[in-house]
Scaffold this motif. Structure first.
Motif, PDB file in Angstrom:
ATOM      1  N   ALA A 123      15.412  29.266  66.885  1.00  0.00           N
ATOM      2  CA  ALA A 123      15.325  27.943  67.488  1.00  0.00           C
ATOM      3  C   ALA A 123      16.214  27.851  68.724  1.00  0.00           C
ATOM      4  O   ALA A 123      15.854  27.217  69.715  1.00  0.00           O
ATOM      5  N   MET A 124      17.380  28.517  68.681  1.00  0.00           N
ATOM      6  CA  MET A 124      18.280  28.505  69.837  1.00  0.00           C
ATOM      7  C   MET A 124      17.652  29.242  71.014  1.00  0.00           C
ATOM      8  O   MET A 124      17.759  28.821  72.163  1.00  0.00           O
ATOM      9  N   ARG A 142      15.339  21.349  71.459  1.00  0.00           N
ATOM     10  CA  ARG A 142      16.283  20.231  71.420  1.00  0.00           C
ATOM     11  C   ARG A 142      15.587  19.061  70.748  1.00  0.00           C
ATOM     12  O   ARG A 142      14.393  18.841  70.943  1.00  0.00           O
ATOM     13  N   ASN A 167      22.974  21.622  66.071  1.00  0.00           N
ATOM     14  CA  ASN A 167      23.633  20.710  67.008  1.00  0.00           C
ATOM     15  C   ASN A 167      24.549  19.725  66.285  1.00  0.00           C
ATOM     16  O   ASN A 167      25.645  19.402  66.755  1.00  0.00           O
ATOM     17  N   ALA A 221      17.325  23.549  65.108  1.00  0.00           N
ATOM     18  CA  ALA A 221      18.206  23.232  66.234  1.00  0.00           C
ATOM     19  C   ALA A 221      18.926  21.898  66.010  1.00  0.00           C
ATOM     20  O   ALA A 221      20.088  21.738  66.380  1.00  0.00           O
ATOM     21  N   ILE A 260      17.621  29.672  62.602  1.00  0.00           N
ATOM     22  CA  ILE A 260      18.422  28.898  63.548  1.00  0.00           C
ATOM     23  C   ILE A 260      18.524  29.637  64.877  1.00  0.00           C
ATOM     24  O   ILE A 260      18.416  29.065  65.952  1.00  0.00           O
TER      25      ILE A 260
END
Length: 373
Positions: free
Chosen positions: A245-246, A251, A296, A292, A242
């Motif tokens: 991905a950040m 997105r 989110n 992501a 994670i």
């Protein structure tokens, strides 16, 4: 069968793996010496002779053992599990369809907050299983072996004694097995590695233990194989995945609409609202979602709950985010230090919610400020 067992016979245990040589018999109990020199008391009816005693002058030990252990008389080596009696293993009519269950039974159901647990593997099949049981924490890449051995057909095997302090390192459990029969034709089963996510917070909650057809008391049971099909569970994303991905700034191109889980509001106002932010609670199907996307959605759910309760001064909200590497918790703390600043934040009760839960208490001043925005 038990009447024919005598001192000096080499025996195998019927309902567990192991065996050795009978060194003495007393009150229908055979004292069996294993290959390491330890004596194991076993009921005579639980033993089967695999190598009768020879006429080499073996004498029975006295009922009171001497302090010095006498040298063992010459005898055949302890039998391996692959003895000729494997061919005679009892089979059931439906046993060629495999079912394997891993169950965790509390040592003290009335004191779950302090209790340890015993793990048993059920082999509901006509196949011998060569099994490895492993566990690891979410943040670990490597596994720890908890059990490795051979399990007989249609039996239960004790595979793990779980101390309370072991819970933080068993977020994931895996069972690897090879199934076969010996000395007879059989339908081949594919070897498998079944990895399961284990929510250790459930080990502190009485309502999470249920009856099961394989166990006498309430347990947390995980299906490993059901009707010949390995129950492969899609592992949740790792914390570092994670985070990566950040960093990439990924997105989602499309936001998939999913049903919003209900916030479990209690009848009593002094009890907290409990919100589980695990991905498995937010998505019915995670196929096609990136790390992501999942993060989110977790933040969106947190925001929805906070905004819905901003005017309820004094209300407690428990967000269950899991332990992992703390990526989700860090994201929640960032929101609480900026967007929802001014509320009381603390770790939630371990006895109630286990590791990885944060409690937020809505404060009147913060609620008023939120109303002016």
């Amino acid at each position: 069968m038990s009447a024919n067992i005598k001192t000096g016979d080499t025996v195998r245990f019927l309902n567990s793996v192991g065996g050795g040589r009978v060194v003495r018999i007393a009150d229908a109990i055979a004292y069996v010496e294993d290959e390491d020199g330890f004596e194991i008391p076993v009921q005579l009816r639980e033993c089967v002779v695999v190598d009768p005693a020879t006429s080499m002058g073996f004498t029975e030990r006295p009922s009171i053992l001497p302090k010095e252990k006498p040298a063992p008389a010459p005898a055949a080596p302890a039998p391996s599990p692959r003895v000729k009696d494997i061919v005679n293993a009892i089979e059931t009519p439906d046993g060629d369809v495999m079912n394997i269950v891993l169950g965790f039974e509390p040592a003290d159901l009335k004191a779950l907050s302090q209790s340890g647990f015993e793990a048993y593997l059920i082999n509901d099949s006509n196949y011998w299983l060569s099994v490895v049981v492993m566990s690891r924490a979410n943040e670990d890449r490597l596994w720890t072996t908890r059990y490795a051995g051979l399990i007989e057909p249609n039996t239960e095997a004790h595979v793990w004694s779980v101390a309370r302090e072991h819970l933080p390192v068993m977020d994931r459990v895996a069972v690897q097995y090879v199934a076969y029969k010996d000395g007879k034709a059989f339908e081949a089963k594919s070897p498998a590695l079944v990895e399961m996510k284990l929510d250790t917070t459930k080990f502190s909650k009485l309502h999470c233990f249920h009856t099961n057809r394989y166990f006498e008391g309430p347990v947390i049971a995980l299906d490993v194989v059901r009707d010949d099909a390995p129950c492969v569970r899609r592992p949740l994303p790792e914390g570092r995945d994670i985070a990566e991905a950040m960093v990439r700034g990924a997105r989602p191109k499309e936001r998939r609409e999913v049903p919003k889980p209900r916030v479990h509001e209690r009848v009593r106002q002094d009890e907290p609202v409990v919100v589980d932010l695990h991905a498995s609670e937010l998505f019915d199907d995670m196929r096609g979602l990136s790390n992501a996307d999942i993060l989110n959605r977790q933040i969106d759910r947190f925001t929805e709950v906070m905004e819905a309760n901003l005017h309820a001064a004094g209300r407690k909200i428990v967000f269950i985010h899991g332990k992992g590497e703390g990526v989700l918790r860090q994201a929640l703390m960032k929101e609480l230090n900026h967007r929802f600043k001014g509320h009381d934040v603390q770790d939630a009760s371990f006895q109630e919610y286990g590791y990885g839960a944060t409690q937020v208490t809505i404060r009147p001043m913060a609620a008023k400020k939120a109303g002016k925005r």
